[in-house]
Motif scaffolding. Structure first.
Motif, PDB file in Angstrom:
ATOM      1  N   THR A 219       1.133  -1.227  -0.245  1.00 57.01           N
ATOM      2  CA  THR A 219       0.079   0.366  -0.325  1.00 57.01           C
ATOM      3  C   THR A 219       0.686   1.326   0.388  1.00 57.01           C
ATOM      4  O   THR A 219       0.156   2.393  -0.481  1.00 57.01           O
ATOM      5  CB  THR A 219      -0.828  -0.207   1.169  1.00 57.01           C
ATOM      6  OG1 THR A 219      -1.801  -0.828   1.055  1.00 57.01           O
ATOM      7  CG2 THR A 219      -1.491   1.397   1.617  1.00 57.01           C
ATOM      8  N   LEU A 220       2.079   1.233   0.603  1.00 57.13           N
ATOM      9  CA  LEU A 220       2.813   2.393   0.567  1.00 57.13           C
ATOM     10  C   LEU A 220       3.916   2.907  -0.470  1.00 57.13           C
ATOM     11  O   LEU A 220       3.778   4.060  -0.905  1.00 57.13           O
ATOM     12  CB  LEU A 220       3.605   2.658   2.967  1.00 57.13           C
ATOM     13  CG  LEU A 220       2.666   2.680   3.725  1.00 57.13           C
ATOM     14  CD1 LEU A 220       3.711   1.891   4.602  1.00 57.13           C
ATOM     15  CD2 LEU A 220       2.046   3.661   3.456  1.00 57.13           C
ATOM     16  N   TRP A 221       4.023   1.499  -1.337  1.00 52.61           N
ATOM     17  CA  TRP A 221       4.516   1.370  -1.882  1.00 52.61           C
ATOM     18  C   TRP A 221       4.469   1.629  -2.800  1.00 52.61           C
ATOM     19  O   TRP A 221       4.831   2.919  -3.955  1.00 52.61           O
ATOM     20  CB  TRP A 221       5.060   0.171  -1.627  1.00 52.61           C
ATOM     21  CG  TRP A 221       7.306   0.064  -3.050  1.00 52.61           C
ATOM     22  CD1 TRP A 221       8.471  -0.215  -2.610  1.00 52.61           C
ATOM     23  CD2 TRP A 221       7.084  -0.661  -4.405  1.00 52.61           C
ATOM     24  NE1 TRP A 221       8.906   0.571  -3.395  1.00 52.61           N
ATOM     25  CE2 TRP A 221       8.561  -0.047  -4.458  1.00 52.61           C
ATOM     26  CE3 TRP A 221       6.649  -0.581  -5.026  1.00 52.61           C
ATOM     27  CZ2 TRP A 221       8.498  -0.214  -5.964  1.00 52.61           C
ATOM     28  CZ3 TRP A 221       6.257  -0.661  -6.100  1.00 52.61           C
ATOM     29  CH2 TRP A 221       7.895  -0.681  -6.991  1.00 52.61           C
TER      30      TRP A 221
ATOM     31  N   ALA B 246      13.856  -2.043  -4.929  1.00 54.21           N
ATOM     32  CA  ALA B 246      13.177  -1.568  -3.850  1.00 54.21           C
ATOM     33  C   ALA B 246      13.375  -3.536  -3.050  1.00 54.21           C
ATOM     34  O   ALA B 246      13.664  -3.115  -1.429  1.00 54.21           O
ATOM     35  CB  ALA B 246      12.332  -1.993  -4.036  1.00 54.21           C
ATOM     36  N   ALA B 247      14.064  -4.582  -3.463  1.00 54.59           N
ATOM     37  CA  ALA B 247      13.683  -5.661  -2.799  1.00 54.59           C
ATOM     38  C   ALA B 247      15.079  -5.663  -2.173  1.00 54.59           C
ATOM     39  O   ALA B 247      15.079  -6.083  -0.973  1.00 54.59           O
ATOM     40  CB  ALA B 247      13.679  -6.435  -3.884  1.00 54.59           C
ATOM     41  N   LEU B 248      16.250  -4.854  -2.690  1.00 59.74           N
ATOM     42  CA  LEU B 248      17.507  -4.436  -2.140  1.00 59.74           C
ATOM     43  C   LEU B 248      17.152  -4.146  -1.063  1.00 59.74           C
ATOM     44  O   LEU B 248      17.325  -4.145   0.442  1.00 59.74           O
ATOM     45  CB  LEU B 248      18.694  -4.616  -2.999  1.00 59.74           C
ATOM     46  CG  LEU B 248      19.801  -4.158  -2.685  1.00 59.74           C
ATOM     47  CD1 LEU B 248      20.443  -5.198  -1.697  1.00 59.74           C
ATOM     48  CD2 LEU B 248      20.581  -3.493  -3.855  1.00 59.74           C
ATOM     49  N   GLY B 249      16.493  -2.650  -0.634  1.00 58.97           N
ATOM     50  CA  GLY B 249      16.565  -2.168   0.360  1.00 58.97           C
ATOM     51  C   GLY B 249      15.617  -2.661   1.742  1.00 58.97           C
ATOM     52  O   GLY B 249      16.277  -2.091   2.379  1.00 58.97           O
ATOM     53  N   VAL B 250      14.534  -3.347   1.055  1.00 58.13           N
ATOM     54  CA  VAL B 250      13.629  -3.860   2.022  1.00 58.13           C
ATOM     55  C   VAL B 250      14.889  -4.798   2.528  1.00 58.13           C
ATOM     56  O   VAL B 250      14.678  -5.417   4.038  1.00 58.13           O
ATOM     57  CB  VAL B 250      12.652  -4.708   1.684  1.00 58.13           C
ATOM     58  CG1 VAL B 250      11.211  -5.519   3.071  1.00 58.13           C
ATOM     59  CG2 VAL B 250      12.163  -3.596   0.945  1.00 58.13           C
TER      60      VAL B 250
ATOM     61  N   SER C  62      14.135   4.321  -5.326  1.00 61.09           N
ATOM     62  CA  SER C  62      13.787   3.008  -4.813  1.00 61.09           C
ATOM     63  C   SER C  62      14.225   2.524  -3.802  1.00 61.09           C
ATOM     64  O   SER C  62      13.476   2.062  -2.282  1.00 61.09           O
ATOM     65  CB  SER C  62      13.278   2.361  -5.749  1.00 61.09           C
ATOM     66  OG  SER C  62      12.562   1.573  -5.859  1.00 61.09           O
ATOM     67  N   LEU C  63      15.360   2.721  -3.694  1.00 61.43           N
ATOM     68  CA  LEU C  63      16.618   2.016  -2.985  1.00 61.43           C
ATOM     69  C   LEU C  63      16.110   2.650  -1.859  1.00 61.43           C
ATOM     70  O   LEU C  63      15.598   1.825  -0.258  1.00 61.43           O
ATOM     71  CB  LEU C  63      17.835   1.975  -3.258  1.00 61.43           C
ATOM     72  CG  LEU C  63      19.038   1.231  -2.105  1.00 61.43           C
ATOM     73  CD1 LEU C  63      18.865  -0.072  -1.861  1.00 61.43           C
ATOM     74  CD2 LEU C  63      19.902   1.636  -2.874  1.00 61.43           C
ATOM     75  N   ILE C  64      16.638   3.994  -1.217  1.00 62.68           N
ATOM     76  CA  ILE C  64      15.951   4.789   0.271  1.00 62.68           C
ATOM     77  C   ILE C  64      14.587   4.459  -0.124  1.00 62.68           C
ATOM     78  O   ILE C  64      14.210   4.631   1.439  1.00 62.68           O
ATOM     79  CB  ILE C  64      16.740   5.783  -0.618  1.00 62.68           C
ATOM     80  CG1 ILE C  64      18.198   6.066  -0.772  1.00 62.68           C
ATOM     81  CG2 ILE C  64      16.652   6.799   0.296  1.00 62.68           C
ATOM     82  CD1 ILE C  64      18.565   6.945  -1.268  1.00 62.68           C
ATOM     83  N   ALA C  65      14.176   4.985  -0.150  1.00 63.49           N
ATOM     84  CA  ALA C  65      12.554   5.039   0.205  1.00 63.49           C
ATOM     85  C   ALA C  65      11.559   4.056   0.647  1.00 63.49           C
ATOM     86  O   ALA C  65      11.345   3.512   0.799  1.00 63.49           O
ATOM     87  CB  ALA C  65      11.838   5.741  -1.498  1.00 63.49           C
ATOM     88  N   SER C  66      12.347   2.428  -0.099  1.00 62.11           N
ATOM     89  CA  SER C  66      11.408   1.027   0.095  1.00 62.11           C
ATOM     90  C   SER C  66      11.887   0.977   1.392  1.00 62.11           C
ATOM     91  O   SER C  66      11.832   0.158   2.261  1.00 62.11           O
ATOM     92  CB  SER C  66      12.253   0.316  -1.212  1.00 62.11           C
ATOM     93  OG  SER C  66      11.657   0.419  -1.895  1.00 62.11           O
ATOM     94  N   ALA C  67      13.663   1.097   2.226  1.00 65.14           N
ATOM     95  CA  ALA C  67      14.444   0.830   2.631  1.00 65.14           C
ATOM     96  C   ALA C  67      13.651   1.591   4.356  1.00 65.14           C
ATOM     97  O   ALA C  67      13.401   0.970   5.103  1.00 65.14           O
ATOM     98  CB  ALA C  67      15.720   1.225   2.718  1.00 65.14           C
ATOM     99  N   VAL C  68      13.228   3.131   3.813  1.00 62.29           N
ATOM    100  CA  VAL C  68      12.301   3.531   5.168  1.00 62.29           C
ATOM    101  C   VAL C  68      11.452   2.666   5.003  1.00 62.29           C
ATOM    102  O   VAL C  68      11.116   3.026   6.452  1.00 62.29           O
ATOM    103  CB  VAL C  68      12.855   5.201   4.869  1.00 62.29           C
ATOM    104  CG1 VAL C  68      11.694   5.766   5.099  1.00 62.29           C
ATOM    105  CG2 VAL C  68      14.261   5.448   3.885  1.00 62.29           C
ATOM    106  N   LEU C  69      10.592   2.646   4.228  1.00 56.02           N
ATOM    107  CA  LEU C  69       9.736   2.815   4.032  1.00 56.02           C
ATOM    108  C   LEU C  69       9.620   0.433   5.222  1.00 56.02           C
ATOM    109  O   LEU C  69       8.347   0.762   6.053  1.00 56.02           O
ATOM    110  CB  LEU C  69       7.793   1.804   2.916  1.00 56.02           C
ATOM    111  CG  LEU C  69       7.782   2.792   2.424  1.00 56.02           C
ATOM    112  CD1 LEU C  69       7.363   3.162   0.977  1.00 56.02           C
ATOM    113  CD2 LEU C  69       7.312   4.053   2.888  1.00 56.02           C
TER     114      LEU C  69
END
Length: 446
Positions: free
Chosen positions: A145-147, A187-191, A380-387
């Motif tokens: 939802t957030l992503w 995103a996958a890497l960030g999470v 995407s990397l940074i935003a996904s890790a933050v979420l």
């Protein structure tokens, strides 16, 4: 007055053929999400099969609702500062005429919205493969939802929305190398950097439990990808969609050969998993490039992607990040390869007159591709890790250690993928005349 008559005559009109074609393509792209579910579901251990299927299927529900409410407006509405779009008439997909056309095309706006919805559904589902075995289903639903709200919808506007910074810069992305695959892979890497490794990573065997299921999923993805790629031209009046269709097949076949050749040299065998993964790497790499290159260029892109992605999947063991099903190695790396190679292999005879280095165009397009690739990757990397960190620190992103070891299917879904309790006869299939006592029969059936 004569000019007005000319303009009216030149205005696009609704094409039943293109509309029907795009509806079929939309259905093909929708099929890719269940195909991905089977592909991922076969790659995990038995105890995680249903969870993997559900992580894809829930995207069909959540993203569809968000797309209707505001996602389409954010992605394709009127540009706001080169970062997002907005059109209040599209909120809830309201105030749209049934025959209102999308831009300068011959298809209804509703059809374009439906086609792009299927991209929005698939992209977060791609991320799920990196998180296998260890993520709470409720946390995953919240993350989706957030992503899509914070990452996918804005990035789609950057790349495909008129006025988006990558669009205006001239970054070529025919069907989603940056907006879909690099976006999902980063995103996958960030999470996974936030949530950590699976219990037993690099110690316990974590082999695919069903390679036939993997091959079924890969086949469905390959089939659906023709809609994904060829449909992105929104018609085929000039042959570009046909070029993309051919290049999709050519690059995918070449990537299978490239991956398997690398496997044979490096590991001494041609594996089924390698063939399936090679096909996906080729599909990913040709996605941004297929409208700009020739079939010979598609062969080169496919082989390069097959070999480099096969090499990249081993990086997780070297660097210690647990990308469960190689989303980073295939989608992030494959997306980068396909996007950057446009700067070398673009012929100037496909979707645009842009020529790459090998066709006399210099490196100008290559640098534009770099800007698009690394801009999307970093955001995407940074935003996904933050979420992921916000969710991890609030409701918790991971299941407990005991639940992970016992199996996430049972913990999160109260089900198992395979029920062998009735196999091979036995008391559960005893007829009514059997001497087994009623109480004992009930115990067996339970």
């Amino acid at each position: 007055m004569a000019q007005a008559i000319t303009l009216a005559a030149d205005a696009p009109t609704l094409s039943a053929a293109n509309t029907g074609f795009m509806l079929i393509c939309s259905a093909l792209v929708m099929l890719m999400t269940p195909g991905l579910a089977f592909f991922y579901g076969g790659m995990v251990r038995v105890k995680s099969t249903l969870n993997m299927l559900m992580m894809s299927f829930i995207s069909l529900g959540i993203v569809t609702i968000l797309w209707v409410l505001y996602g389409f407006s954010v992605a394709f509405g009127d540009d706001k500062g080169s970062l997002v779009g907005w059109n209040s008439d599209w909120v809830g997909l309201s105030n749209i005429g049934l025959t209102e056309l999308w831009g300068g095309t011959t298809i209804p706006l509703f059809v374009f919205a439906a086609f792009q919805l299927m991209f929005a559904i698939l992209t977060p589902a791609l991320i799920s493969g990196a998180l296998a075995d260890r993520v709470k289903f409720s946390a995953w639903a919240l993350f989706i939802t957030l992503w899509v709200s914070v990452v996918y919808f804005p990035v789609a506007h950057w790349v495909w929305g008129e006025g988006g910074w990558a669009f205006d810069l001239g970054v070529i992305d025919f069907a989603g190398g940056t907006a879909v695959h690099i976006n999902a892979g980063a995103a996958a890497l960030g999470v996974i950097l936030v949530i950590g490794k699976r219990i037993g990573f690099k110690k316990d065997p974590m082999r695919p439990h069903s390679l036939p299921l993997v091959m079924l999923g890969a086949g469905l993805l390959w089939f659906g990808w023709f809609g994904f790629n060829a449909g992105s031209w929104l018609g085929n009046d000039d042959g570009v969609g046909a070029l993309m269709f051919v290049n999709t097949q050519v690059a995918t076949g070449a990537a299978v050969v490239g991956w398997l050749a690398y496997e044979k040299i490096r590991h001494g065998a041609f594996t089924t998993l390698g063939a399936a993964s090679g096909a996906v790497s080729g599909l990913v790499a040709i996605t941004p490039a297929g409208g700009a290159v020739s079939p010979l260029g598609a062969i080169a892109i496919g082989v390069i992607a097959g070999v480099l992605c096969a090499m990249a999947v081993g990086l997780k063991y070297k660097f210690g990040y647990d990308d469960s099903l190689d989303v980073v190695g295939v989608h992030l790396v494959g997306g980068i390869i396909g996007s950057l190679l446009i700067g070398f292999f673009a012929t100037g005879k496909g979707q645009s007159d842009v020529e790459g280095l090998f066709y006399g165009g210099g490196l100008d397009q290559f640098w534009k591709q770099c800007a698009g690739v690394f801009g999307v990757l970093a955001y995407s990397l940074i935003a996904s890790a933050v979420l992921a960190l916000l969710i991890h620190k609030t409701i918790g992103m991971r299941v407990s250690e005991d639940e992970e070891v016992a199996g996430i299917d049972q913990a999160e879904h109260a089900e198992t993928a395979y029920d062998f309790s009735g196999a091979g006869g036995g008391a559960a299939r005893t007829p009514a005349s059997s001497p087994v006592a009623p109480a004992e029969s009930k115990k067996v059936d339970a």
